[in-house]
Write a protein that holds these residues in place. Structure first.
Motif, PDB file in Angstrom:
ATOM      1  N   GLN A  19      36.474  37.214 -21.254  1.00  0.00           N
ATOM      2  CA  GLN A  19      35.605  37.063 -20.091  1.00  0.00           C
ATOM      3  C   GLN A  19      36.357  36.931 -18.771  1.00  0.00           C
ATOM      4  OE1 GLN A  19      32.486  37.536 -20.366  1.00  0.00           O
ATOM      5  NE2 GLN A  19      31.926  37.066 -22.476  1.00  0.00           N
ATOM      6  N   LEU A  20      37.653  36.642 -18.834  1.00  0.00           N
ATOM      7  CA  LEU A  20      38.429  36.468 -17.601  1.00  0.00           C
ATOM      8  C   LEU A  20      39.569  37.483 -17.504  1.00  0.00           C
ATOM      9  CD1 LEU A  20      39.202  34.752 -15.052  1.00  0.00           C
ATOM     10  CD2 LEU A  20      40.717  33.464 -16.586  1.00  0.00           C
ATOM     11  N   LEU A  21      40.499  37.423 -18.453  1.00  0.00           N
ATOM     12  CA  LEU A  21      41.714  38.213 -18.321  1.00  0.00           C
ATOM     13  C   LEU A  21      41.477  39.709 -18.519  1.00  0.00           C
ATOM     14  CD1 LEU A  21      44.126  35.805 -20.206  1.00  0.00           C
ATOM     15  CD2 LEU A  21      43.946  36.124 -17.734  1.00  0.00           C
ATOM     16  N   ALA A  22      40.738  40.071 -19.566  1.00  0.00           N
ATOM     17  CA  ALA A  22      40.508  41.494 -19.819  1.00  0.00           C
ATOM     18  C   ALA A  22      39.713  42.159 -18.684  1.00  0.00           C
ATOM     19  CB  ALA A  22      39.829  41.693 -21.167  1.00  0.00           C
ATOM     20  N   PRO A  23      38.637  41.538 -18.169  1.00  0.00           N
ATOM     21  CA  PRO A  23      37.957  42.153 -17.021  1.00  0.00           C
ATOM     22  C   PRO A  23      38.854  42.265 -15.782  1.00  0.00           C
ATOM     23  CG  PRO A  23      36.511  40.583 -18.079  1.00  0.00           C
ATOM     24  CD  PRO A  23      37.857  40.406 -18.709  1.00  0.00           C
ATOM     25  N   GLU A 241      30.657  36.281  -8.560  1.00  0.00           N
ATOM     26  CA  GLU A 241      31.445  35.849  -7.405  1.00  0.00           C
ATOM     27  C   GLU A 241      32.559  34.895  -7.826  1.00  0.00           C
ATOM     28  OE1 GLU A 241      30.945  33.622  -3.043  1.00  0.00           O
ATOM     29  OE2 GLU A 241      29.181  34.094  -4.257  1.00  0.00           O
ATOM     30  N   HIS A 242      32.241  33.951  -8.720  1.00  0.00           N
ATOM     31  CA  HIS A 242      33.278  33.024  -9.164  1.00  0.00           C
ATOM     32  C   HIS A 242      34.384  33.753  -9.916  1.00  0.00           C
ATOM     33  CE1 HIS A 242      35.323  29.488 -10.646  1.00  0.00           C
ATOM     34  NE2 HIS A 242      35.239  29.986 -11.867  1.00  0.00           N
ATOM     35  N   LEU A 243      34.007  34.667 -10.797  1.00  0.00           N
ATOM     36  CA  LEU A 243      35.009  35.408 -11.557  1.00  0.00           C
ATOM     37  C   LEU A 243      35.926  36.193 -10.620  1.00  0.00           C
ATOM     38  CD1 LEU A 243      32.937  36.724 -14.599  1.00  0.00           C
ATOM     39  CD2 LEU A 243      34.818  35.073 -14.674  1.00  0.00           C
ATOM     40  N   GLU A 244      35.360  36.826  -9.625  1.00  0.00           N
ATOM     41  CA  GLU A 244      36.187  37.629  -8.725  1.00  0.00           C
ATOM     42  C   GLU A 244      37.064  36.751  -7.842  1.00  0.00           C
ATOM     43  OE1 GLU A 244      33.566  40.523  -6.929  1.00  0.00           O
ATOM     44  OE2 GLU A 244      33.718  41.783  -8.738  1.00  0.00           O
ATOM     45  N   THR A 245      36.602  35.541  -7.552  1.00  0.00           N
ATOM     46  CA  THR A 245      37.478  34.583  -6.862  1.00  0.00           C
ATOM     47  C   THR A 245      38.658  34.221  -7.751  1.00  0.00           C
ATOM     48  OG1 THR A 245      35.638  33.665  -5.594  1.00  0.00           O
ATOM     49  CG2 THR A 245      37.593  32.286  -5.820  1.00  0.00           C
ATOM     50  N   GLN A 246      38.403  34.046  -9.049  1.00  0.00           N
ATOM     51  CA  GLN A 246      39.490  33.748  -9.983  1.00  0.00           C
ATOM     52  C   GLN A 246      40.410  34.956 -10.164  1.00  0.00           C
ATOM     53  OE1 GLN A 246      39.678  30.336 -10.863  1.00  0.00           O
ATOM     54  NE2 GLN A 246      38.090  30.619  -9.314  1.00  0.00           N
ATOM     55  N   PHE A 247      39.853  36.177 -10.084  1.00  0.00           N
ATOM     56  CA  PHE A 247      40.703  37.370 -10.115  1.00  0.00           C
ATOM     57  C   PHE A 247      41.711  37.312  -8.971  1.00  0.00           C
ATOM     58  CE2 PHE A 247      37.348  40.458 -12.146  1.00  0.00           C
ATOM     59  CZ  PHE A 247      37.332  39.679 -13.285  1.00  0.00           C
ATOM     60  N   SER A 248      41.249  36.924  -7.790  1.00  0.00           N
ATOM     61  CA  SER A 248      42.147  36.835  -6.635  1.00  0.00           C
ATOM     62  C   SER A 248      43.221  35.772  -6.847  1.00  0.00           C
ATOM     63  CB  SER A 248      41.343  36.527  -5.361  1.00  0.00           C
ATOM     64  OG  SER A 248      40.442  37.582  -5.069  1.00  0.00           O
ATOM     65  N   GLU A 249      42.837  34.669  -7.499  1.00  0.00           N
ATOM     66  CA  GLU A 249      43.829  33.639  -7.818  1.00  0.00           C
ATOM     67  C   GLU A 249      44.841  34.158  -8.841  1.00  0.00           C
ATOM     68  OE1 GLU A 249      44.189  30.618  -6.332  1.00  0.00           O
ATOM     69  OE2 GLU A 249      42.672  31.447  -4.977  1.00  0.00           O
ATOM     70  N   LEU A 250      44.377  34.944  -9.808  1.00  0.00           N
ATOM     71  CA  LEU A 250      45.285  35.542 -10.784  1.00  0.00           C
ATOM     72  C   LEU A 250      46.253  36.511 -10.115  1.00  0.00           C
ATOM     73  CD1 LEU A 250      42.702  36.192 -13.650  1.00  0.00           C
ATOM     74  CD2 LEU A 250      44.733  34.743 -13.850  1.00  0.00           C
ATOM     75  N   ASP A 251      45.780  37.238  -9.099  1.00  0.00           N
ATOM     76  CA  ASP A 251      46.657  38.158  -8.370  1.00  0.00           C
ATOM     77  C   ASP A 251      47.857  37.443  -7.759  1.00  0.00           C
ATOM     78  OD1 ASP A 251      45.019  40.350  -8.900  1.00  0.00           O
ATOM     79  OD2 ASP A 251      43.903  40.157  -7.019  1.00  0.00           O
ATOM     80  N   LYS A 252      47.648  36.184  -7.379  1.00  0.00           N
ATOM     81  CA  LYS A 252      48.743  35.422  -6.775  1.00  0.00           C
ATOM     82  C   LYS A 252      49.820  35.078  -7.799  1.00  0.00           C
ATOM     83  CE  LYS A 252      45.557  33.269  -3.478  1.00  0.00           C
ATOM     84  NZ  LYS A 252      44.929  31.975  -3.039  1.00  0.00           N
ATOM     85  N   VAL A 253      49.418  35.028  -9.066  1.00  0.00           N
ATOM     86  CA  VAL A 253      50.354  34.704 -10.140  1.00  0.00           C
ATOM     87  C   VAL A 253      51.037  35.964 -10.650  1.00  0.00           C
ATOM     88  CG1 VAL A 253      50.610  33.600 -12.398  1.00  0.00           C
ATOM     89  CG2 VAL A 253      48.882  32.755 -10.787  1.00  0.00           C
ATOM     90  N   LEU A 254      50.260  37.043 -10.778  1.00  0.00           N
ATOM     91  CA  LEU A 254      50.780  38.279 -11.361  1.00  0.00           C
ATOM     92  C   LEU A 254      50.133  39.462 -10.648  1.00  0.00           C
ATOM     93  CD1 LEU A 254      52.620  39.220 -13.744  1.00  0.00           C
ATOM     94  CD2 LEU A 254      50.536  39.449 -15.090  1.00  0.00           C
ATOM     95  N   ASP A 255      50.937  40.231  -9.931  1.00  0.00           N
ATOM     96  CA  ASP A 255      50.443  41.386  -9.189  1.00  0.00           C
ATOM     97  C   ASP A 255      50.431  42.591 -10.119  1.00  0.00           C
ATOM     98  OD1 ASP A 255      49.859  43.461  -7.487  1.00  0.00           O
ATOM     99  OD2 ASP A 255      51.152  42.757  -5.864  1.00  0.00           O
ATOM    100  N   LEU A 256      49.310  42.798 -10.811  1.00  0.00           N
ATOM    101  CA  LEU A 256      49.223  43.863 -11.809  1.00  0.00           C
ATOM    102  C   LEU A 256      49.400  45.243 -11.199  1.00  0.00           C
ATOM    103  CD1 LEU A 256      46.219  42.697 -14.016  1.00  0.00           C
ATOM    104  CD2 LEU A 256      48.630  42.618 -14.596  1.00  0.00           C
TER     105      LEU A 256
END
Length: 283
Positions: A19-23, A241-256
């Motif tokens: 629900q988080l990483l794969a999307p 909206e919350h998931l996409e906010t977390q996507f942005s936080e994940l981008d800060k950790v790992l720039d895919l």
């Protein structure tokens, strides 16, 4: 590859993966593969209409952990892989083989889910100890995801799980990423997609369900089923909206995107050298 691991079950590994990483990987790279290494669960089996490629590698009598890890590494040639590693013996065997074979070089991030205070945090600490003992050469990011929270607000989660935040700070982990206990996640199985994918198609799905509801006006059982599916779509849209906010936080950790671009550049065939100005203008 992203490795999702906790030595104990019930930490939210499967929800974090599906629900988080794969999307996130799907949205950022256009392709995502979710592989479950487990001897019991296959939580992604219901998501047959998802764009996320999912499969289970059953670890146990049929397939040993070493072979499973070898196959998992081979998958990274085709897509960015999220590896959901089963708990207990499976996690120890997987980490040991990854470390022994030098496969840690293939792993861009390790994700440790934590579902609550107390024993769950102690389990996360044991998992970190396992990672550092069995994969001593791993120097990538380790991210904490706090799952099944009652709020999406970090300050509220901190008040409920101060020991998790203390572990995060003490171990210098990335995060936290917050994944709340929301009805959209378990119920997204009914539409065979992740909640984020359902939200992406929200208006189209709502229209289809409205049409189906009109056609089922004389069928109470069918109307009830359609009403439940409509609620799933609405819940998923509400979580987007919350998931996409977390996507942005994940981008800060790992720039895919940067990793994919670099990989493409590294593997691209060398361009042939230009002819020396047409053989120096034919001499």
């Amino acid at each position: 590859m992203i490795l999702v691991i906790n030595t104990k079950g019930g930490s939210g590994k499967s929800t974090t993966s599906m629900q988080l990483l794969a999307p996130w990987v799907l949205e950022r790279t256009g392709k995502a593969a979710l592989v479950e290494l487990d001897d019991e669960n296959h939580d992604s089996a219901d998501f047959t209409d998802s764009a996320i490629q999912s499969e289970r590698v059953k670890v146990g009598k049929e397939v040993d952990a070493e072979f499973a890890i070898d196959q998992l590494i081979a998958r990274t040639d085709d897509a960015y892989v999220i590896a959901d590693i089963g708990g207990n013996r499976t996690s120890a065997m997987a980490l040991q083989h990854i470390g022994a074979r030098g496969y840690d070089a293939f792993i861009d991030m390790i994700v440790v889910p934590v579902s609550g205070p107390g024993q769950d945090v102690a389990n996360a600490k044991k998992t970190l100890d396992h990672v550092r003992e069995l994969m001593p050469d791993y120097d990538g990011k380790i991210l904490m995801v706090m799952t099944r929270t009652t709020s999406t607000d970090v300050r509220s989660v901190r008040r409920r799980m101060p020991d998790a935040f203390a572990l995060l700070d003490r171990e210098k982990l990335a995060g936290p990423i917050i994944l709340p206990n929301d009805n959209s996640f378990p119920m997204s199985r009914t539409l065979k997609m992740s909640a984020w994918e359902i939200a992406q198609q929200g208006e189209e799905l709502k229209g289809q369900l409205r049409d189906a509801m009109r056609e089922a006006r004389n069928n109470p059982q069918k109307r009830e089923e359609l009403a439940m599916l409509t609620a799933v779509v609405n819940d998923s849209v509400g979580m987007k909206e919350h998931l996409e906010t977390q996507f942005s936080e994940l981008d800060k950790v790992l720039d895919l995107r940067a990793i994919i671009q670099q990989h493409a550049a590294d593997t691209a065939p060398a361009k042939p050298a230009k002819k020396e100005k047409a053989a120096e203008q034919s001499a």
